[in-house]
Design a protein around this motif. Structure first.
Motif, PDB file in Angstrom:
ATOM      1  N   ALA A 105      -8.567  -3.103  -0.380  1.00 36.18           N
ATOM      2  CA  ALA A 105      -7.236  -3.191   0.214  1.00 36.18           C
ATOM      3  C   ALA A 105      -6.967  -4.590   0.743  1.00 36.18           C
ATOM      4  O   ALA A 105      -5.907  -5.182   0.485  1.00 36.18           O
ATOM      5  CB  ALA A 105      -7.083  -2.152   1.324  1.00 36.18           C
TER       6      ALA A 105
ATOM      7  N   LEU B 124      -6.693   5.147  -1.760  1.00 33.61           N
ATOM      8  CA  LEU B 124      -5.898   3.909  -1.673  1.00 33.61           C
ATOM      9  C   LEU B 124      -4.974   3.812  -2.889  1.00 33.61           C
ATOM     10  O   LEU B 124      -5.402   3.982  -4.024  1.00 33.61           O
ATOM     11  CB  LEU B 124      -6.828   2.684  -1.665  1.00 33.61           C
ATOM     12  CG  LEU B 124      -6.168   1.299  -1.688  1.00 33.61           C
ATOM     13  CD1 LEU B 124      -5.400   1.046  -0.402  1.00 33.61           C
ATOM     14  CD2 LEU B 124      -7.230   0.218  -1.911  1.00 33.61           C
TER      15      LEU B 124
ATOM     16  N   ARG C 100       0.838  -1.195   0.000  1.00 29.84           N
ATOM     17  CA  ARG C 100       0.000   0.000   0.000  1.00 29.84           C
ATOM     18  C   ARG C 100       0.881   1.256   0.000  1.00 29.84           C
ATOM     19  O   ARG C 100       1.947   1.270   0.619  1.00 29.84           O
ATOM     20  CB  ARG C 100      -0.903   0.006   1.229  1.00 29.84           C
ATOM     21  CG  ARG C 100      -2.017   1.055   1.161  1.00 29.84           C
ATOM     22  CD  ARG C 100      -2.845   1.098   2.420  1.00 29.84           C
ATOM     23  NE  ARG C 100      -3.462  -0.177   2.752  1.00 29.84           N
ATOM     24  CZ  ARG C 100      -4.593  -0.283   3.439  1.00 29.84           C
ATOM     25  NH1 ARG C 100      -5.229   0.805   3.846  1.00 29.84           N
ATOM     26  NH2 ARG C 100      -5.076  -1.467   3.736  1.00 29.84           N
TER      27      ARG C 100
END
Length: 232
Positions: A40, A227, A4
């Motif tokens: 995610a 994200l 991430r």
């Protein structure tokens, strides 16, 4: 593996030959958050699916209902291979976590021109301007974008708060998408209503842009970067 990142995508990365944009309608701000979390989890639990996928980013719409998806591919062929082998299991897991997502279609683009402020700040808002024309015409797509740059160059005092603008042409020849970065949503709103030479003000060059032959419709939507996913 998958990592991430809070960094925004590099829209001018030379290896990105197939930038894709799509929109999901999820209904409420709470479902926006749940869907981003589900994306995610789904991606971070799995290996990065393809070497030719450079990054995948998700944005929450200020309308409280939509998510924008932007994936940067080295080629369309790599995306098609991903669809055949990896996409469905991810979609199924996300839909199990947040049922009822409405997917509004995928847009395939190529970046044409960009304008970036030197040493601009980190963008606080992403503005997506979508333009649709009456029928396919790649020459008209390019000419319209060039006319926008002419109009911008004719402004003696550019609107404060603008960071960059990246114009993409749809591969079917019918649409233009401008991925514009701003310091904040308020800076963009202020620029829209600024007197005189604000964005799209009543100059001859901007009137030419707004009344381009074959221009069918245009939309303006604001998003927050929620994200970023990249290979580890």
């Amino acid at each position: 593996m998958t990592r991430r990142t809070d960094a925004h995508p590099d829209l001018e990365h030379p290896d990105v030959q197939a930038p894709f944009f799509s929109t999901w309608r999820v209904g409420t701000p709470e479902r926006q958050r749940r869907t981003v979390d589900a994306i995610a989890r789904t991606w971070e639990r799995r290996p990065w699916p393809a070497e030719d996928l450079l990054s995948y980013h998700v944005y929450t719409g200020h309308d409280g209902s939509t998510l924008l998806h932007h994936s940067q591919w080295a080629s369309e062929q790599a995306y098609e291979a991903f669809v055949k082998t990896h996409r469905q299991e991810r979609v199924d897991e996300i839909d199990t976590a947040v049922p009822g997502i409405e997917r509004l279609g995928l847009g395939r683009y190529r970046r044409y021109r960009s304008g970036t402020r030197a040493q601009g700040p980190v963008p606080g808002c992403v503005v997506i301007v979508g333009v649709e024309f009456e029928g396919p015409d790649p020459a008209r797509q390019r000419a319209w974008v060039d006319a926008v740059f002419d109009a911008l160059a004719g402004e003696t005092e550019p609107a404060p708060g603008g960071v960059s603008a990246h114009f993409h042409l749809s591969t079917d020849g019918t649409r233009v998408l401008n991925y514009a970065e701003w310091e904040s949503a308020q800076a963009h709103l202020d620029a829209l209503v600024a007197p005189g030479e604000g964005i799209g003000s009543a100059t001859v060059l901007w009137e030419r842009v707004q009344n381009w032959p074959g221009l069918r419709s245009s939309t303006v939507e604001r998003y927050d970067h929620a994200l970023g996913l990249v290979p580890r």
